[in-house]
Design an enzyme around this catalytic site. Structure first.
Site, PDB file in Angstrom:
ATOM      1  N   ASN A  47       0.833  -1.204   0.000  1.00 58.58           N
ATOM      2  CA  ASN A  47       0.000   0.000   0.000  1.00 58.58           C
ATOM      3  C   ASN A  47       0.867   1.253   0.000  1.00 58.58           C
ATOM      4  O   ASN A  47       1.957   1.289   0.589  1.00 58.58           O
ATOM      5  CB  ASN A  47      -1.025  -0.006   1.134  1.00 58.58           C
ATOM      6  CG  ASN A  47      -0.447  -0.221   2.518  1.00 58.58           C
ATOM      7  OD1 ASN A  47       0.629  -0.789   2.667  1.00 58.58           O
ATOM      8  ND2 ASN A  47      -1.172   0.209   3.529  1.00 58.58           N
ATOM      9  N   VAL A  48       0.388   2.251  -0.718  1.00 65.83           N
ATOM     10  CA  VAL A  48       1.086   3.531  -0.854  1.00 65.83           C
ATOM     11  C   VAL A  48       0.063   4.631  -0.568  1.00 65.83           C
ATOM     12  O   VAL A  48      -0.815   4.895  -1.395  1.00 65.83           O
ATOM     13  CB  VAL A  48       1.687   3.694  -2.265  1.00 65.83           C
ATOM     14  CG1 VAL A  48       2.396   5.045  -2.395  1.00 65.83           C
ATOM     15  CG2 VAL A  48       2.667   2.559  -2.574  1.00 65.83           C
ATOM     16  N   GLU A  49       0.163   5.209   0.628  1.00 64.02           N
ATOM     17  CA  GLU A  49      -0.842   6.183   1.060  1.00 64.02           C
ATOM     18  C   GLU A  49      -0.506   7.592   0.593  1.00 64.02           C
ATOM     19  O   GLU A  49       0.545   7.835  -0.016  1.00 64.02           O
ATOM     20  CB  GLU A  49      -0.986   6.097   2.587  1.00 64.02           C
ATOM     21  CG  GLU A  49      -1.497   4.726   3.006  1.00 64.02           C
ATOM     22  CD  GLU A  49      -1.698   4.574   4.507  1.00 64.02           C
ATOM     23  OE1 GLU A  49      -1.220   5.435   5.283  1.00 64.02           O
ATOM     24  OE2 GLU A  49      -2.336   3.578   4.888  1.00 64.02           O
ATOM     25  N   GLU A  60      -3.002  -4.199  -3.432  1.00 56.70           N
ATOM     26  CA  GLU A  60      -3.447  -4.955  -4.602  1.00 56.70           C
ATOM     27  C   GLU A  60      -3.351  -4.124  -5.875  1.00 56.70           C
ATOM     28  O   GLU A  60      -3.180  -4.676  -6.969  1.00 56.70           O
ATOM     29  CB  GLU A  60      -4.882  -5.459  -4.396  1.00 56.70           C
ATOM     30  CG  GLU A  60      -5.024  -6.481  -3.273  1.00 56.70           C
ATOM     31  CD  GLU A  60      -5.218  -5.867  -1.884  1.00 56.70           C
ATOM     32  OE1 GLU A  60      -4.905  -4.666  -1.697  1.00 56.70           O
ATOM     33  OE2 GLU A  60      -5.676  -6.592  -0.991  1.00 56.70           O
ATOM     34  N   CYS A  91      -9.864  -5.705   0.714  1.00 61.34           N
ATOM     35  CA  CYS A  91     -11.084  -4.893   0.789  1.00 61.34           C
ATOM     36  C   CYS A  91     -11.966  -5.196  -0.424  1.00 61.34           C
ATOM     37  O   CYS A  91     -11.560  -5.894  -1.359  1.00 61.34           O
ATOM     38  CB  CYS A  91     -10.734  -3.409   0.844  1.00 61.34           C
ATOM     39  SG  CYS A  91     -10.181  -2.714  -0.719  1.00 61.34           S
ATOM     40  N   CYS A  94     -10.623  -4.317  -3.850  1.00 59.12           N
ATOM     41  CA  CYS A  94      -9.489  -5.139  -4.260  1.00 59.12           C
ATOM     42  C   CYS A  94      -9.898  -6.577  -4.565  1.00 59.12           C
ATOM     43  O   CYS A  94      -9.234  -7.263  -5.341  1.00 59.12           O
ATOM     44  CB  CYS A  94      -8.390  -5.053  -3.223  1.00 59.12           C
ATOM     45  SG  CYS A  94      -7.657  -3.392  -3.233  1.00 59.12           S
TER      46      CYS A  94
HETATM   47  N1  THU Z   1      -5.287  -1.806   2.483  1.00 64.04           N
HETATM   48  C1  THU Z   1      -4.711  -2.500   1.461  1.00 64.04           C
HETATM   49  O1  THU Z   1      -3.599  -2.174   1.014  1.00 64.04           O
HETATM   50  N2  THU Z   1      -5.383  -3.549   0.942  1.00 64.04           N
HETATM   51  C2  THU Z   1      -6.585  -4.003   1.400  1.00 64.04           C
HETATM   52  O2  THU Z   1      -7.168  -4.886   0.791  1.00 64.04           O
HETATM   53  C3  THU Z   1      -7.146  -3.446   2.631  1.00 64.04           C
HETATM   54  C4  THU Z   1      -6.601  -2.118   3.022  1.00 64.04           C
HETATM   55  C5  THU Z   1      -4.591  -0.651   3.022  1.00 64.04           C
HETATM   56  C6  THU Z   1      -5.219   0.675   2.661  1.00 64.04           C
HETATM   57  C7  THU Z   1      -4.663   1.578   3.745  1.00 64.04           C
HETATM   58  O3  THU Z   1      -3.399   2.062   3.308  1.00 64.04           O
HETATM   59  C8  THU Z   1      -4.457   0.655   4.929  1.00 64.04           C
HETATM   60  O4  THU Z   1      -4.566  -0.668   4.435  1.00 64.04           O
HETATM   61  C9  THU Z   1      -5.473   0.849   6.046  1.00 64.04           C
HETATM   62  O5  THU Z   1      -6.777   0.776   5.541  1.00 64.04           O
END
Ligand code: THU
Length: 140
Positions: A47-49, A60, A91, A94
């Site tokens: 994940n890249v926020e 994903e 989620c 994804c």
């Molecule tokens: N996140 C994912 O990378 N994939 C998922 O399927 C669920 C959530 C990340 C998004 C966010 O950066 C962090 O988890 C907290 O929600």
């Protein structure tokens, strides 16, 4: 592919390695994911926020981007992990990404065991739903 034909420990190790590269300063919740492709490749993502929270990218997203960028193909098995290296359920959005690139038979390592995407995202929206109305192929 059958569940036992997949090296889930190796795939999970790739997901953990990806998780360690996550950029998650806002949630503090790093995620990693790895997918086995039908030609034997392994693709992964983290994940890249973003400070604009809503535009952050799930792990994903990176995985399917690498899939396309490195030659495409179909995902046959996916492992997604949290910071503890434990299986994490993708989620909703994804799950749709995984179905698009792996189909209903793609296997996912979940907290309750390996499941096909057909159970993880039942009755998924797909190209056939568009084709049913338009009468044309949904893909070009
Ligand atoms: N996140 C994912 O990378 N994939 C998922 O399927 C669920 C959530 C990340 C998004 C966010 O950066 C962090 O988890 C907290 O929600």
């Amino acid at each position: 592919m059958t569940e036992s034909a997949i090296d889930w420990e190796a795939l999970t190790a790739e997901a953990v390695a990806a998780m360690r590269t996550a950029y998650a300063p806002y949630s503090g919740f790093p995620v990693g994911v790895a997918g086995l492709v039908d030609d034997g490749r392994v693709v992964s993502g983290c994940n890249v926020e973003n400070v604009s929270y809503g535009v952050g990218l799930c792990a994903e997203c990176g995985m399917v981007s690498e899939l396309a960028r490195t030659g495409g193909g179909r995902l046959v098995a996916v492992a997604c992990v949290n910071a503890e290296g434990e299986p994490l359920m993708p989620c909703g959005r994804c799950r749709q990404l995984i179905v698009e690139h792996g189909g209903p038979g793609c296997l996912l390592r979940t907290p309750t065991g390996v499941l096909p995407m057909s159970e993880v995202l039942p009755q998924a929206f797909g190209p056939e739903d568009i084709e049913h109305v338009t009468g044309e192929s949904a893909t070009h």
